[in-house]
Write a protein that holds these residues in place. Structure first.
Motif, PDB file in Angstrom:
ATOM      1  N   UNK A 149       0.853  -1.189   0.000  1.00  0.00           N
ATOM      2  CA  UNK A 149       0.000   0.000   0.000  1.00  0.00           C
ATOM      3  C   UNK A 149       0.890   1.240   0.000  1.00  0.00           C
ATOM      4  N   UNK A 150       0.740   2.092  -0.988  1.00  0.00           N
ATOM      5  CA  UNK A 150       1.591   3.276  -1.067  1.00  0.00           C
ATOM      6  C   UNK A 150       0.856   4.576  -0.836  1.00  0.00           C
ATOM      7  N   UNK A 151      -0.461   4.571  -0.986  1.00  0.00           N
ATOM      8  CA  UNK A 151      -1.212   5.809  -0.748  1.00  0.00           C
ATOM      9  C   UNK A 151      -2.616   5.435  -0.303  1.00  0.00           C
ATOM     10  N   UNK A 152      -3.427   6.456  -0.017  1.00  0.00           N
ATOM     11  CA  UNK A 152      -4.791   6.169   0.397  1.00  0.00           C
ATOM     12  C   UNK A 152      -5.788   6.846  -0.535  1.00  0.00           C
ATOM     13  N   UNK A 153      -5.325   7.176  -1.744  1.00  0.00           N
ATOM     14  CA  UNK A 153      -6.224   7.854  -2.681  1.00  0.00           C
ATOM     15  C   UNK A 153      -6.237   7.186  -4.057  1.00  0.00           C
ATOM     16  N   UNK A 196      -3.896   6.729  -6.095  1.00  0.00           N
ATOM     17  CA  UNK A 196      -3.073   7.427  -7.081  1.00  0.00           C
ATOM     18  C   UNK A 196      -1.783   6.691  -7.446  1.00  0.00           C
ATOM     19  N   UNK A 197      -1.233   5.904  -6.497  1.00  0.00           N
ATOM     20  CA  UNK A 197       0.149   5.460  -6.711  1.00  0.00           C
ATOM     21  C   UNK A 197       0.246   4.134  -7.441  1.00  0.00           C
ATOM     22  N   UNK A 255       3.012   5.184  -9.811  1.00  0.00           N
ATOM     23  CA  UNK A 255       4.086   6.133  -9.527  1.00  0.00           C
ATOM     24  C   UNK A 255       5.348   5.431  -9.050  1.00  0.00           C
TER      25      UNK A 255
END
Lengths: 177, 812
Positions: free
Chosen positions: A37-41, A43-44, A132
């Protein structure tokens, strides 16, 4: 709710909270921590896996939505000790540094190659737009995806992990020059 | 004798690290689950500046899964101890105490107020909703000049000022040159420019995380950190723990870029909470938390004055900086501008230099090291103003640079800052870059486009740079009041079977140490690359170290490995002479074997390893081990350099920027692994270009971070960046046995001014002399319309947020 998913060829049946995201189910319940998990939106793209053969960001899918589905993660790509051609190409082309985005990047690349077996640079760059990377500047990732295209059966895409032994024999091993 | 083996150093070895990373068998901190482990979540202040009137945690404590909820007073006495700052740059530096959790007042939005420990992370986050905090809001101070105004609101009332420290250097007073004031009178041209280094986020891809296990004989902390060794010591000092009772492990770490050089409140909090509860705990930040509370970088206003003769001879440079520290001082934050202080002269040899920096508090997230730390800021200022000077004098900007740079035959050269550059060849790098770029052809095309009034104008951007790598030397760091040394440690363990374990204190987070160090040791000991294992990132196995930052790993840590290998060879030689019954002087060591000169008698290092292990037949008094340890503290920094050329097309009707080509020739001395060097350059370029075009952390007037997610803070994607043409020249460093210079930050340092210079060059005939970063289409369009610098007043809405998204289409 009780759900059944097949992950990397193994069937799992579990009770999950309705709000549980697929990525958390994979990581926390099934121990598939290769997906990160790299983000919470959303996006990544670090959490990208294949759901019934197509790439999804597993942070934007509820575990209950995956009920009855077949999921492939980065941990299910290498078969019998042989790397998937995209994994091999990432290694060969130095397409990773810290490696945190790499599982998602590889899963997305495989799906991209399924849609377009011989993408030009622009097509690769646009196909990976949702993933990303902060280390590589993308250049070697682009190179790796185009290199992998030459080592895969045209259009084989997510199924290419089941490549023939002949193809895999010419392109195995890691750590050497 | 064995056959000559091809040297490993210089080979583009594919990386040993990759196998686990491409198969998902990686050990990220967040992958770790321990028996009985609890999860932590931190309640964060929504206000940038407020008194805490009361905190009621009773409802949260009743929530499902919650085991404990703590505020600052609950963590007493540990909470009385502030987070550490290791760089008191002046004796009177103001350094407000930063508690683990705010007790009476919050000073930036995102500061922690309470922490929940629960069975699952979801339950811990759920419970945050039930903590009731009453705040009394205070006026917010944002922006460097606002904070320095006479009647400014004070971030920390008790300090009586928003100025943390003022640090000054003058070449006249330091005795390294003339004073700026003296030479200014001789100047025929004086140019002053104000540049702004916007606030950036390091934005490592792996969010920060830590796990603490209090159940063993030592308190064990896994952390996604760049600095396990420093963290161990600083956490122990901060909490009053006996240092030998703390073990820190940095497992696989998903990027850092300086953003993981920190001792986090959450780390010390996790140590305290784990001890209180007697159970393992994990803290894993969300990305939004990371953007809000992991430290930011850059954020300076630079007032730069350059003086010169009409023939282009530069006489002096004056740099007056204001640097935003945020609400507190980070571990090395105060020193970041000073790392740049010695680099504003760059590759040039003018006689006079004056530098002053004012470090300022505002109600924002603190700033600290970010890739290059001080040196990108310095390089930007000098390379931008050299272009402005060239324009003023009507000279080609490359000619101006060449007129002023240190010539190849003048090395070693002592600069106006007192640094001695050991080696460099700016001529060679520039010539190669010019050829690859087709400099003359592009200049012709630029002239044609200007003449024809083409709506798409072409600009050429130049950046000829050097940087200071390899921090240490410890004595120099000491003279700058840095609170630690800069040496690095290595150990080599030759195992009974002849395989080799190498321990390094330089703990990696993506740089490929395992591969590069293996190449170094393979050459030194003559053992196969595959027979070498590199151990790092665990203070138990790697018990000494100064960790990885500032492009120091290879030029300090790599040399420590060389020194350790030399000791192994010396020991093995004694045994070889004993076994072959000859004098040590009769032996030569090549390709992993000791041969008796003039004979075919030889014994391999593997055979010696077993002989030492069995110890049946060793010289009298020989300590039966081939292991060694070495600690290396270099005598000087290293100074990689390069020439970066950027061609940018600017649509004068829309402000859209397209990077048409980017060529760089870097000189990093001897490249141990050219493939890794190339990768580091690519990644660095992406970050530097992103500063020029895309990224900015923006706060609104209430101190709320409006770029608080990856939807708002624009990291470039593959579609936003071009392919780069990279090449190298090789001028070995003369101050270390590998001849290496360091590469991790080069691309980031050099590329930002190259891109901005290109865009300004494309638009100079519209009267444009500067465009603030990030150069969004709106700012570019505004500059074209108004024919001058596009100032920050239109920029705050444009920067980082929606304005940057427009720019993302522009740089393909």
């Amino acid at each position: 709710m009780r759900i059944t998913v097949t992950v990397d060829g193994t069937k799992y049946s579990d009770e999950v909270e309705p709000r549980t995201l697929l990525v958390h189910h994979l990581r926390e319940r099934l121990g598939k921590v290769g997906t990160v998990v790299g983000c919470d939106t959303s996006n990544c793209g670090a959490c990208t896996v294949h759901l019934d053969g197509h790439s999804v960001k597993s942070c934007s899918v509820l575990a209950v939505q995956a009920d009855g589905c077949e999921i492939t993660t980065i941990e299910g790509l290498a078969r019998e000790g042989k790397l998937h051609p995209v994994q091999q190409a990432f290694h060969d082309n130095h397409a990773l540094q810290c490696g945190f985005c790499t599982p998602g990047m590889i899963m997305q690349s495989i799906d991209l190659l399924a849609d377009n077996p011989d993408p030009d640079e622009k097509a690769v760059r646009e196909g990976l737009e949702g993933n990303l990377c902060r280390c590589t500047g993308y250049q070697n990732i682009v190179r790796a995806v185009r290199d992998a295209a030459h080592h895969m059966r045209p259009g084989a895409g997510p199924e290419a992990e089941r490549m023939s032994s002949q193809e895999s024999a010419s392109h195995v091993g890691i750590g050497g020059e | 004798m064995t056959a000559t083996i091809e040297p490993e150093v210089g080979k583009s070895r594919r990386r040993k690290e990759d196998e686990r990373l491409i198969t998902g068998r990686t050990r990220w901190t967040d992958n770790l689950t321990l028996p009985g482990m609890l999860h932590l979540a931190v309640l964060r202040s929504p206000h940038a500046h407020a008194k805490i009137v009361s905190v009621d945690t009773s409802a949260a404590k009743d929530q499902a899964g919650v085991v404990a909820v703590y505020t600052a007073t609950d963590l007493d006495p540990a909470s009385e101890v502030g987070m550490p700052c290791a760089w008191p740059i002046t004796p009177d530096m103001k350094s407000p105490r930063r508690p683990m959790l705010a007790a009476t007042q919050v000073n930036f939005a995102g500061e922690g107020v309470a922490v929940v420990a629960a069975r699952t992370a979801a339950e811990a986050h759920d419970a945050l909703e039930y903590i009731d905090v009453e705040y009394e809001e205070l006026p917010v101070v944002l922006g460097l000049e606002t904070a320095l105004a006479e009647d400014a609101t004070l971030v920390h009332e008790e300090l009586g000022t928003n100025t943390s420290a003022v640090w000054v250097f003058d070449s006249g007073e330091a005795g390294t040159g003339a004073s700026f004031a003296e030479t200014a009178g001789d100047a025929e041209v004086t140019l002053t420019r104000r540049f702004r280094q916007q606030r950036l986020v390091p934005a490592f891809m792996e969010p920060r995380a830590c796990v603490v296990d209090p159940t063993g004989t030592q308190l064990t902390m896994w952390s996604s950190t760049q600095i396990p060794h420093i963290l161990k010591t600083m956490a122990a000092l901060t909490l009053g723990l006996p240092e030998h009772k703390v073990r820190v492990i940095a497992p696989d770490v998903g990027g850092g870029f300086g953003g993981k050089i920190a001792v986090l409140p959450e780390e010390t909090m996790a140590l305290v909470v784990a001890q209180k509860l007697g159970k393992p705990v994990k803290w894993n930040e969300t990305r939004s938390e990371s953007l809000l509370t992991a430290h930011h970088g850059r954020d300076q206003i630079q007032d730069i004055t350059i003086t010169a003769k009409r023939d282009g001879t530069v006489l002096g440079l004056k740099a007056d900086l204001k640097a935003d520290m945020g609400a507190y001082l980070g571990l090395v934050g105060p020193g970041v501008p000073i790392l740049g202080a010695f680099m504003f002269n760059a590759i040039y040899k003018f006689p006079a230099y004056h530098f002053a920096c004012t470090n300022v508090f505002t109600n924002t997230t603190l700033t600290d090291a970010y890739r290059g730390a001080g040196r990108p800021e310095a390089t930007f200022a000098i390379e931008r103003i050299m272009d402005e000077l060239a324009a003023e004098l009507g000279m080609d900007p490359l000619e101006l640079r060449e007129k002023n740079w240190i010539k190849h035959e003048e090395f070693p050269f002592t600069t106006v800052c007192g640094l001695t550059y050991d080696s460099g060849n700016y001529e060679a790098a520039t010539e190669k870059a010019k050829q690859l770029f087709d400099y003359d052809g592009l200049r012709r095309e630029q002239a044609e486009r200007r003449a024809s009034g083409d709506p798409i104008q072409l600009g050429i951007g130049i950046s000829t740079f050097t940087e200071m790598c390899g921090l240490a030397p410890s004595r120099v760091l000491g003279s700058l009041d840095y609170g630690a040394g800069g040496w690095e440690h290595a150990a080599i363990r030759v195992l009974p079977t002849g395989k080799v374990e190498v321990v390094t204190g330089a703990s990696a987070h993506g740089q490929g140490h395992e591969t590069a160090w293996s190449q170094i040791v393979a050459d030194q000991l003559g053992v196969p690359f595959e027979d070498i294992e590199i151990l790092h990132g665990d203070t138990q196995s790697s018990h000494k170290g100064m960790d990885t930052y500032g492009s120091r790993s290879l030029v300090v840590g790599g040399i420590a490995v060389v020194k350790a290998a030399e000791k192994v060879i010396a020991k093995a030689k004694t045994v070889a002479a004993h076994l072959m019954e000859c004098a040590e002087d009769d032996l030569e060591f090549t390709g992993g074997s000791f041969g008796v000169k003039g004979t075919d008698k030889a014994t391999s290092i593997q055979d010696i390893a077993f002989a030492v292990f069995s110890s049946h037949n060793l010289p009298d008094g020989f300590e039966p081990t081939l292991d060694s340890e070495a600690t290396f503290d270099p005598e000087n920094f290293s100074f990689p350099h390069g020439t970066h050329l950027c061609a940018a097309e600017v649509d004068t009707e829309t402000g859209r920027i397209t990077l048409r080509s980017y060529v760089c020739v870097d000189d990093v001395g001897v490249a141990v692994n050219p493939l890794i060097v190339e990768g580091q350059v690519h990644g660095g370029l992406a970050q530097g270009i992103a500063q020029a075009l895309f990224e900015e952390a923006v706060f609104d007037e209430s101190g709320t971070l409006t770029t608080g997610t990856f939807a708002d803070y624009l990291l470039p994607s593959a579609a936003d960046l071009p392919s780069f043409t990279t090449d190298r020249t090789e001028t070995p460093s003369t101050t270390n046995p590998l001849g290496a210079k360091g590469v991790g930050e080069a691309g980031t340092i050099a590329s930002t001014p190259a891109v901005v210079n290109a865009v300004v060059d494309a638009l100079r005939h519209f009267g444009v002399t500067d465009i603030e970063m990030p150069m969004t289409p709106m700012r570019v369009w505004h500059a074209i319309q108004h024919g001058t610098k596009a100032a920050g007043d239109i920029g705050s809405e444009a920067g980082g947020g929606l304005g940057s998204i427009d720019a993302s289409g522009g740089a393909q």
